[in-house]
Enzyme design. Structure first.
Site, PDB file in Angstrom:
ATOM      1  N   CYS A 244       0.799  -1.211   0.000  1.00 27.58           N
ATOM      2  CA  CYS A 244       0.000   0.000   0.000  1.00 27.58           C
ATOM      3  C   CYS A 244       0.834   1.264   0.000  1.00 27.58           C
ATOM      4  O   CYS A 244       1.988   1.271   0.406  1.00 27.58           O
ATOM      5  CB  CYS A 244      -0.913   0.043   1.229  1.00 27.58           C
ATOM      6  SG  CYS A 244      -2.161  -1.227   1.204  1.00 27.58           S
TER       7      CYS A 244
ATOM      8  N   CYS B 168      12.844  -1.179   6.547  1.00 26.01           N
ATOM      9  CA  CYS B 168      12.875  -2.179   5.478  1.00 26.01           C
ATOM     10  C   CYS B 168      13.927  -1.816   4.439  1.00 26.01           C
ATOM     11  O   CYS B 168      13.776  -0.839   3.697  1.00 26.01           O
ATOM     12  CB  CYS B 168      11.507  -2.283   4.822  1.00 26.01           C
ATOM     13  SG  CYS B 168      11.485  -3.365   3.373  1.00 26.01           S
TER      14      CYS B 168
ATOM     15  N   SER C 159      13.533  -0.437 -12.085  1.00 28.73           N
ATOM     16  CA  SER C 159      14.027  -0.329 -10.711  1.00 28.73           C
ATOM     17  C   SER C 159      15.521  -0.554 -10.580  1.00 28.73           C
ATOM     18  O   SER C 159      16.125  -0.143  -9.589  1.00 28.73           O
ATOM     19  CB  SER C 159      13.265  -1.296  -9.798  1.00 28.73           C
ATOM     20  OG  SER C 159      13.374  -2.618 -10.295  1.00 28.73           O
TER      21      SER C 159
ATOM     22  N   ASP D 255      17.663  -5.948  -9.653  1.00 28.08           N
ATOM     23  CA  ASP D 255      17.664  -5.664  -8.217  1.00 28.08           C
ATOM     24  C   ASP D 255      17.451  -6.902  -7.364  1.00 28.08           C
ATOM     25  O   ASP D 255      17.895  -6.950  -6.210  1.00 28.08           O
ATOM     26  CB  ASP D 255      16.602  -4.608  -7.876  1.00 28.08           C
ATOM     27  CG  ASP D 255      15.256  -4.949  -8.479  1.00 28.08           C
ATOM     28  OD1 ASP D 255      14.594  -5.861  -7.969  1.00 28.08           O
ATOM     29  OD2 ASP D 255      14.882  -4.312  -9.475  1.00 28.08           O
TER      30      ASP D 255
ATOM     31  N   CYS E 135      14.261 -10.876   4.779  1.00 27.81           N
ATOM     32  CA  CYS E 135      14.057 -11.635   3.535  1.00 27.81           C
ATOM     33  C   CYS E 135      15.372 -12.209   3.007  1.00 27.81           C
ATOM     34  O   CYS E 135      15.370 -13.164   2.227  1.00 27.81           O
ATOM     35  CB  CYS E 135      13.372 -10.781   2.480  1.00 27.81           C
ATOM     36  SG  CYS E 135      14.184  -9.205   2.128  1.00 27.81           S
TER      37      CYS E 135
END
Length: 500
Positions: free
Chosen positions: A9, A259, A316, A384, A479
């Site tokens: 979001c 993050c 990106s 990326d 991650c």
């Protein structure tokens, strides 16, 4: 359509501005990359005819430009000098439920309140089970609704105290914009997982997930909302009044856990998040990638006077590729940045491809090769991240068809080995390519069809980010490392605890 994690979001809010709804529309348009399934705006104003505060809303499935394509929405419907907006990407099962479209709004004994949320509540299952035992009915499958129930059930005296009481009971990742009858409230969780910035336009305060939303409305970036900060902007306080700030303490004493993947992939390169420009950090990622994997240690074939070329997977990884080339050239390693892949920006998420080879065809509708640039050259692809590896394999196959001398793949982040539970949509661990091949880099290179595959190390990732951003804050790397800073109920079903 593309084999990447997805952020759930983007949020925007503005207080005490005559064009609050319209500026929110522009802000959401800038944040479209953070969620493309639905969007909504809620405003607040006092209705003299009804003698009460009202909160009109306009929400629907689709992109911002399509949902708000009628000027009458802003002229007649979304009245008021305060507004919040929300872009949403959801889990697959809950995506078609209109009750999940944010911002949410409720009317309870203290008045109206609306909320938009970016993140994921780690203790959502426990809270939902508690409310169910108390007989509470839920209108959505989103964990955001839990925050509204906590507020409305609070026994504190004032609405602000009720909000603070609710926030002290939730854990996990959350950046929030809340709208009461006369206040805008911006919140960032104590770990600071998700970005949230404060800006000012025409003397009015605004907040946004990324600062690119400030640029489109000509707003000035003031600062980031601090981790654990609850910032209250009062409509009646006047434009010169400073916001009132409260501070939440981290539940597990872990400090900041911003993050790091926001820098790697999610945020726009023209945004400033966590106090630093994304473009600067991504160039630094390319710089460290060059230090660990210089061109002269990668290229295997002699192509004469033809320099190796470095191409990015747009968009990106563009700046990381530029940083990689610049650092190599700085130390005399010959290479050249070229545009070898062209991205089609007009392919929507719901594009229906002909034939049966659906996934491969979707990649071909998204990207095309510049054959004249690639043919006969040693090609280094910079991307990326790699998640499942399927899209990477199709891209490499397309590049192979342009007859390069050799193809190598560089990734400006470490192998992804574990899902995110703090507001991103990741595949399950067994679907991740690094896990499927037991992190065997040679086997993974063979899977995607390249002559070699190389990743930025975990230390290189953290060092490159911290070198660019000297704030001293720490970052979440779960991650890449499986080191989760906040405990998560891993048994929860997505439909029961929908991330937003």
């Amino acid at each position: 359509m593309i084999d990447k994690p997805r952020d759930y979001c983007g949020i925007f809010g503005i207080q005490n501005h005559p064009d609050a709804a319209l500026l929110s529309y522009y802000g959401l348009h800038s944040l479209q990359h953070r969620g493309q399934e639905s969007a909504g705006i809620i405003t607040s104003h006092y209705d003299d005819e009804k003698s009460r505060w009202v909160m009109p809303a306009h929400r629907d499935f689709g992109l911002v430009l399509n949902i708000f394509d009628d000027p009458k929405i802003f002229e007649n419907e979304l009245k008021g000098r305060a507004a919040i907006g929300h872009n949403r990407y959801s889990t697959t099962g809950a995506a078609k439920n209109p009750a999940n479209i944010q911002p949410f709004r409720v009317h309870y004994h203290e008045g109206n309140i609306a909320i938009g949320h970016n993140g994921n509540l780690a203790n959502a299952k426990q809270l939902r089970d508690r409310f169910r035992e108390e007989g509470v009915l839920f209108q959505s499958t989103s964990d955001t609704e839990l925050i509204l129930h906590l507020i409305s059930h609070s026994q504190k005296d004032t609405q602000i105290e009720q909000v603070l009481d609710a926030l002290e009971q939730i854990e996990g990742a959350y950046s929030l914009v809340m709208l009461t009858d006369d206040k805008l409230i911006a919140v960032r969780d104590p770990n600071g997982f998700r970005p949230l910035a404060l800006g000012k336009v025409d003397g009015s305060y605004c907040v946004s997930s990324e600062t690119c939303a400030f640029d489109i409305i000509d707003a000035e970036y003031v600062r980031d909302i601090k981790p654990g900060e609850v910032l209250v902007l009062d409509q009646d306080a006047g434009s010169d009044a400073e916001p009132v700030s409260y501070q939440l303490e981290p539940e597990h004493g872990t400090g900041t856990s911003q993050c790091i993947f926001e820098y790697v992939y999610f945020s726009r390169p023209d945004s400033k998040i966590f106090g630093e420009n994304v473009d600067k950090v991504r160039r630094n990622l390319g710089k460290y990638l060059a230090k660990e994997h210089p061109v002269n240690e990668i290229i295997q074939k002699d192509t004469g006077d033809t320099k190796p070329i470095v191409i990015s997977v747009p968009d990106s990884s563009n700046t990381a590729a530029l940083g990689y080339v610049h650092e190599n050239q700085k130390f005399g390693n010959e290479c050249k940045y070229e545009i070898g892949l062209i991205r089609n920006h007009y392919v929507g998420r719901t594009f229906i491809s002909p034939g049966q080879k659906s996934r491969e065809q979707k990649v071909r509708t998204k990207f095309n090769t510049v054959k004249g640039v690639i043919e006969g050259r040693s090609v280094i692809i910079v991307d990326d991240s790699i998640v499942r590896g399927t899209t990477s394999r199709y891209l490499v196959n397309m590049i192979r068809q342009a007859n390069p001398a050799e193809v190598h793949f560089l990734v400006s982040s470490p192998p992804i080995i574990s899902p995110c539970y703090y507001g991103m949509d990741f595949p399950t661990p067994k679907e991740l390519m690094a896990n499927r091949f037991d992190r065997d880099i040679d086997a993974m290179a063979k899977e995607i069809g390249v002559d070699s595959l190389r990743y930025l190390s975990a230390d290189g990732l953290v060092n490159s980010v911290k070198e660019a951003n000297l704030s001293g804050d720490d970052y979440c790397t779960a991650c890449f490392t499986e080191n989760y800073p906040v405990p998560v109920n891993f048994g929860v079903e997505k439909e029961e605890n929908e991330i937003v």
